[in-house]
Motif scaffolding. Structure first.
Motif, PDB file in Angstrom:
ATOM      1  N   GLY A 199      27.194 -29.706   0.333  1.00  0.00           N
ATOM      2  CA  GLY A 199      28.137 -30.811   0.491  1.00  0.00           C
ATOM      3  C   GLY A 199      28.990 -30.744   1.740  1.00  0.00           C
ATOM      4  N   LYS A 200      28.415 -30.303   2.865  1.00  0.00           N
ATOM      5  CA  LYS A 200      29.194 -30.272   4.108  1.00  0.00           C
ATOM      6  C   LYS A 200      29.655 -31.675   4.495  1.00  0.00           C
ATOM      7  CE  LYS A 200      26.210 -28.097   6.670  1.00  0.00           C
ATOM      8  NZ  LYS A 200      25.254 -27.739   5.588  1.00  0.00           N
ATOM      9  N   THR A 201      28.775 -32.665   4.307  1.00  0.00           N
ATOM     10  CA  THR A 201      29.148 -34.035   4.678  1.00  0.00           C
ATOM     11  C   THR A 201      30.330 -34.514   3.849  1.00  0.00           C
ATOM     12  OG1 THR A 201      26.871 -34.549   5.322  1.00  0.00           O
ATOM     13  CG2 THR A 201      28.340 -36.402   4.884  1.00  0.00           C
ATOM     14  N   ALA A 202      30.283 -34.287   2.546  1.00  0.00           N
ATOM     15  CA  ALA A 202      31.392 -34.704   1.680  1.00  0.00           C
ATOM     16  C   ALA A 202      32.689 -34.013   2.081  1.00  0.00           C
ATOM     17  CB  ALA A 202      31.060 -34.380   0.218  1.00  0.00           C
ATOM     18  N   MET A 203      32.598 -32.728   2.411  1.00  0.00           N
ATOM     19  CA  MET A 203      33.804 -31.989   2.797  1.00  0.00           C
ATOM     20  C   MET A 203      34.340 -32.446   4.139  1.00  0.00           C
ATOM     21  SD  MET A 203      33.139 -28.077   1.431  1.00  0.00           S
ATOM     22  CE  MET A 203      31.417 -27.889   1.923  1.00  0.00           C
ATOM     23  N   GLN A 204      33.450 -32.675   5.107  1.00  0.00           N
ATOM     24  CA  GLN A 204      33.950 -33.019   6.435  1.00  0.00           C
ATOM     25  C   GLN A 204      34.508 -34.443   6.495  1.00  0.00           C
ATOM     26  OE1 GLN A 204      30.388 -32.167   8.648  1.00  0.00           O
ATOM     27  NE2 GLN A 204      29.741 -34.290   8.781  1.00  0.00           N
ATOM     28  N   VAL A 205      33.922 -35.387   5.750  1.00  0.00           N
ATOM     29  CA  VAL A 205      34.479 -36.745   5.774  1.00  0.00           C
ATOM     30  C   VAL A 205      35.813 -36.788   5.026  1.00  0.00           C
ATOM     31  CG1 VAL A 205      32.230 -37.841   6.030  1.00  0.00           C
ATOM     32  CG2 VAL A 205      33.181 -37.533   3.732  1.00  0.00           C
ATOM     33  N   THR A 206      35.954 -35.978   3.974  1.00  0.00           N
ATOM     34  CA  THR A 206      37.232 -35.898   3.263  1.00  0.00           C
ATOM     35  C   THR A 206      38.285 -35.272   4.157  1.00  0.00           C
ATOM     36  OG1 THR A 206      36.084 -35.681   1.146  1.00  0.00           O
ATOM     37  CG2 THR A 206      38.397 -35.023   1.205  1.00  0.00           C
ATOM     38  N   TRP A 207      37.931 -34.200   4.861  1.00  0.00           N
ATOM     39  CA  TRP A 207      38.837 -33.566   5.825  1.00  0.00           C
ATOM     40  C   TRP A 207      39.250 -34.574   6.895  1.00  0.00           C
ATOM     41  CZ3 TRP A 207      38.788 -32.715  11.086  1.00  0.00           C
ATOM     42  CH2 TRP A 207      39.646 -31.741  11.598  1.00  0.00           C
ATOM     43  N   ALA A 208      38.280 -35.294   7.437  1.00  0.00           N
ATOM     44  CA  ALA A 208      38.560 -36.271   8.491  1.00  0.00           C
ATOM     45  C   ALA A 208      39.460 -37.390   7.982  1.00  0.00           C
ATOM     46  CB  ALA A 208      37.254 -36.840   9.033  1.00  0.00           C
ATOM     47  N   GLY A 209      39.203 -37.847   6.759  1.00  0.00           N
ATOM     48  CA  GLY A 209      40.029 -38.906   6.187  1.00  0.00           C
ATOM     49  C   GLY A 209      41.470 -38.488   6.031  1.00  0.00           C
ATOM     50  N   HIS A 210      41.705 -37.268   5.579  1.00  0.00           N
ATOM     51  CA  HIS A 210      43.080 -36.783   5.410  1.00  0.00           C
ATOM     52  C   HIS A 210      43.769 -36.563   6.751  1.00  0.00           C
ATOM     53  CE1 HIS A 210      43.441 -36.491   1.105  1.00  0.00           C
ATOM     54  NE2 HIS A 210      42.307 -35.829   1.010  1.00  0.00           N
ATOM     55  N   VAL A 211      43.037 -36.098   7.756  1.00  0.00           N
ATOM     56  CA  VAL A 211      43.637 -35.915   9.079  1.00  0.00           C
ATOM     57  C   VAL A 211      44.040 -37.266   9.668  1.00  0.00           C
ATOM     58  CG1 VAL A 211      43.171 -35.215  11.469  1.00  0.00           C
ATOM     59  CG2 VAL A 211      42.468 -33.740   9.581  1.00  0.00           C
ATOM     60  N   ALA A 212      43.152 -38.263   9.538  1.00  0.00           N
ATOM     61  CA  ALA A 212      43.464 -39.601  10.049  1.00  0.00           C
ATOM     62  C   ALA A 212      44.666 -40.187   9.324  1.00  0.00           C
ATOM     63  CB  ALA A 212      42.246 -40.513   9.889  1.00  0.00           C
ATOM     64  N   GLU A 213      44.738 -39.984   8.018  1.00  0.00           N
ATOM     65  CA  GLU A 213      45.851 -40.496   7.227  1.00  0.00           C
ATOM     66  C   GLU A 213      47.154 -39.787   7.580  1.00  0.00           C
ATOM     67  OE1 GLU A 213      45.848 -41.684   2.680  1.00  0.00           O
ATOM     68  OE2 GLU A 213      46.178 -39.520   2.879  1.00  0.00           O
ATOM     69  N   HIS A 214      47.091 -38.469   7.743  1.00  0.00           N
ATOM     70  CA  HIS A 214      48.297 -37.681   8.022  1.00  0.00           C
ATOM     71  C   HIS A 214      48.854 -37.954   9.417  1.00  0.00           C
ATOM     72  CE1 HIS A 214      51.023 -34.207   7.858  1.00  0.00           C
ATOM     73  NE2 HIS A 214      50.584 -33.892   9.070  1.00  0.00           N
ATOM     74  N   THR A 215      47.980 -38.083  10.406  1.00  0.00           N
ATOM     75  CA  THR A 215      48.423 -38.254  11.793  1.00  0.00           C
ATOM     76  C   THR A 215      48.544 -39.713  12.210  1.00  0.00           C
ATOM     77  OG1 THR A 215      46.140 -38.212  12.627  1.00  0.00           O
ATOM     78  CG2 THR A 215      47.292 -36.089  12.426  1.00  0.00           C
ATOM     79  N   VAL A 216      48.002 -40.615  11.396  1.00  0.00           N
ATOM     80  CA  VAL A 216      47.944 -42.043  11.727  1.00  0.00           C
ATOM     81  C   VAL A 216      47.215 -42.229  13.060  1.00  0.00           C
ATOM     82  CG1 VAL A 216      49.232 -44.204  11.671  1.00  0.00           C
ATOM     83  CG2 VAL A 216      50.234 -42.165  10.661  1.00  0.00           C
ATOM     84  N   ASN A 217      46.208 -41.414  13.281  1.00  0.00           N
ATOM     85  CA  ASN A 217      45.375 -41.496  14.479  1.00  0.00           C
ATOM     86  C   ASN A 217      43.917 -41.283  14.079  1.00  0.00           C
ATOM     87  OD1 ASN A 217      47.039 -41.876  16.977  1.00  0.00           O
ATOM     88  ND2 ASN A 217      48.109 -40.085  16.155  1.00  0.00           N
ATOM     89  N   PRO A 218      42.992 -41.777  14.893  1.00  0.00           N
ATOM     90  CA  PRO A 218      41.571 -41.723  14.504  1.00  0.00           C
ATOM     91  C   PRO A 218      40.977 -40.318  14.593  1.00  0.00           C
ATOM     92  CG  PRO A 218      41.786 -42.612  16.713  1.00  0.00           C
ATOM     93  CD  PRO A 218      43.183 -42.483  16.174  1.00  0.00           C
ATOM     94  N   VAL A 219      39.858 -40.147  13.899  1.00  0.00           N
ATOM     95  CA  VAL A 219      39.089 -38.911  13.914  1.00  0.00           C
ATOM     96  C   VAL A 219      37.632 -39.272  14.204  1.00  0.00           C
ATOM     97  CG1 VAL A 219      38.286 -36.931  12.563  1.00  0.00           C
ATOM     98  CG2 VAL A 219      40.635 -37.758  12.281  1.00  0.00           C
ATOM     99  N   LEU A 220      36.979 -38.468  15.041  1.00  0.00           N
ATOM    100  CA  LEU A 220      35.584 -38.724  15.403  1.00  0.00           C
ATOM    101  C   LEU A 220      34.691 -37.594  14.893  1.00  0.00           C
ATOM    102  CD1 LEU A 220      33.579 -40.523  17.020  1.00  0.00           C
ATOM    103  CD2 LEU A 220      33.972 -38.985  18.972  1.00  0.00           C
ATOM    104  N   ILE A 221      33.586 -37.972  14.251  1.00  0.00           N
ATOM    105  CA  ILE A 221      32.570 -37.015  13.795  1.00  0.00           C
ATOM    106  C   ILE A 221      31.363 -37.152  14.719  1.00  0.00           C
ATOM    107  CG2 ILE A 221      31.051 -36.322  11.912  1.00  0.00           C
ATOM    108  CD1 ILE A 221      33.028 -37.649   9.976  1.00  0.00           C
ATOM    109  N   GLY A 270      41.564 -35.821  15.671  1.00  0.00           N
ATOM    110  CA  GLY A 270      40.660 -34.802  15.158  1.00  0.00           C
ATOM    111  C   GLY A 270      39.227 -35.060  15.572  1.00  0.00           C
ATOM    112  N   VAL A 271      38.433 -33.991  15.608  1.00  0.00           N
ATOM    113  CA  VAL A 271      37.013 -34.095  15.904  1.00  0.00           C
ATOM    114  C   VAL A 271      36.264 -33.143  14.978  1.00  0.00           C
ATOM    115  CG1 VAL A 271      37.146 -32.357  17.739  1.00  0.00           C
ATOM    116  CG2 VAL A 271      35.230 -33.980  17.705  1.00  0.00           C
ATOM    117  N   VAL A 272      35.120 -33.602  14.497  1.00  0.00           N
ATOM    118  CA  VAL A 272      34.261 -32.797  13.621  1.00  0.00           C
ATOM    119  C   VAL A 272      32.902 -32.654  14.289  1.00  0.00           C
ATOM    120  CG1 VAL A 272      33.148 -32.619  11.368  1.00  0.00           C
ATOM    121  CG2 VAL A 272      35.419 -33.677  11.555  1.00  0.00           C
TER     122      VAL A 272
END
Length: 462
Positions: free
Chosen positions: A61-83, A135-137
């Protein structure tokens, strides 16, 4: 003891303080499907670190973990994240993210007003402005393996100012500890050259090879475990393995005869030139054997792995209902063929591990064949794992067709496999307990210093 001198000694400790943020365990996720408990644990730890690596086996489940991580970073910083993801994996990321309540948009160029989470292919990474992202993944981050590669240098240089960075792969370093230096450098933990100077030494007379110093082995793994998590099974983190026990993998080796060599016994090709010649001389036999194997199970989807265009050309002609994709094909052509294989309209897919061997979920297929081997164990491991991964419900059969004259390649691959297993065992062993320190610093002392006596300065210095 002089206070200033003590501060000097402390400065010799390399510290990388966590730069992330803490969320409650129950707050991890965005609705939809729920993460497994071990996945939630990893995401929480990676968020608290800010810059971290997740080395999780295929299907965990790397994909599930990384998109969840990215979603929380985008929400916390109010800035975009790129995978950044390999070819064709980007679209799978979009659909997989939706299952877990994370909206991810697939883009090939910089959005006008970037918000939320985006995913693109590595080939398109030059089209984006790193400073615009919080953030970047890196999905399948073993792309950093080539230390001198242009892609590796560009990613590390251009994205080093990005405050949140996540590196995800199943094989961080299957046969070369030095690749871990690339991961560390991308995350801003420690530079490759600094890591080599501190914990490694040249291997004998070969200055191109490095090995861990004897006294630095334990410290190296402890340092690594402070910023990277390695997980082969959920039980590595103390969770139950229910649902993650793989069906059997059956590996069938087929050797074709070879006329390579001048004596009555088959000579083993050793040098690169000799191996190329041996492959050329056995090409027809190897392709014919693969076609024969595929013809025995015409009701099964097949993945056929090759390494050269000559092999691909002959395979496509020898297997009537096969579709081949190669590096020169357009992105659209590659995606069309892979999607056809996924939906069943393409039964036999012929391609190279370098094209489709990373990240794709192809569990509907339980049959594959290699028309030969090369020295890259990582590519072979990843290729097998496209089908033999958690989520596969059937036993998988992998056929390796090689020649007696190519025995040296087989030995090299087996050696690298043993090295990977040793490395993963060491990482898991030293990781125990480290994950409990969610905000632990990635620290490694450059020099052991344990003073037994108070230092006396000479009178002329005082």
């Amino acid at each position: 003891m002089n206070v200033e001198y003590l501060e000097f000694v402390k400065s010799k400790t390399k510290m990388d303080q966590p730069s992330g943020f803490t969320l409650d365990h129950d707050a991890i996720g965005f609705g939809g499907m729920q993460l497994m408990e071990f996945q939630r644990h990893i995401v929480k730890w990676a968020l608290s670190r800010g810059r971290a690596a997740v080395f999780a086996n295929t299907g965990l489940g790397k994909t599930a973990m990384q998109v969840t991580w990215a979603g929380h970073v985008a929400e916390h910083t109010v800035n975009p994240v790129l995978i950044a993801a390999p070819l064709c994996v980007a679209r799978q990321t979009v659909s997989e993210a939706a299952k877990f309540g994370v909206h991810v948009e697939y883009v090939r160029e910089m959005p006008d007003d970037p918000q939320g989470v985006y995913v693109t292919n590595y080939e398109m990474l030059d089209n984006f402005e790193p400073d615009a992202f919080a953030g970047v993944v890196l999905d399948e981050s073993s792309i950093l393996k080539n230390r001198d590669g242009k892609t590796r240098t560009r990613i590390i240089t251009e994205w080093k100012r990005c405050p949140y960075r996540l590196s995800c792969t199943a094989t961080p370093s299957p046969n070369d500890y030095m690749e871990l230096g690339n991961q560390s450098e991308f995350l801003g933990i420690m530079g490759m050259d600094e890591m080599l100077a501190m914990l490694f030494t040249h291997d004998g007379g070969d200055t191109a090879k490095w090995r861990l110093k004897g006294h630095g082995r334990k410290k190296f793994w402890q340092w690594l475990a402070s910023w990277a998590v390695t997980i082969r099974m959920p039980s590595d983190l103390g969770f139950a393995d229910d649902g993650y026990v793989l069906p059997a993998l059956h590996t069938h080796e087929h050797l074709v005869t070879s006329q390579y060599g001048d004596d009555m016994f088959t000579s083993i090709a050793q040098s690169l030139t000799e191996r190329r010649q041996a492959k050329k001389e056995t090409l027809q036999q190897r392709v014919a054997k693969v076609a024969e194997i595929v013809a025995k199970e015409t009701n099964e989807p097949w993945l056929i792995w090759c390494h050269t265009n000559d092999e691909a050309d002959l395979l496509r002609k020898a297997i009537a209902d096969s579709v081949e994709i190669r590096g020169s094909d357009s992105i659209e052509r590659k995606e069309q063929a892979i999607n056809g294989f996924l939906d069943g309209s393409v039964r036999v897919l012929v391609t190279k591990p370098s094209i489709a061997g990373m990240g794709l979920n192809l569990q509907h297929c339980a049959r594959m064949a290699f028309v030969g081997l090369d020295d890259s164990f990582e590519q072979m491991y990843q290729a097998v794992r496209r089908c033999w991964r958690f989520g596969q419900s059937r036993e998988v059969h992998s056929h390796i067709v090689s020649a007696e004259s190519l025995g040296a390649i087989k030995q090299n691959v087996e050696r690298k496999e043993a090295q990977m297993e040793e490395m993963q065992a060491s990482m898991v062993e030293h990781m125990t307990g480290m994950m409990q320190k969610a905000a632990s610093a990635a620290a490694i002392e450059k020099t052991e210093y344990d003073p037994q006596h108070e230092m006396m300065l000479p009178a002329w210095v005082a």
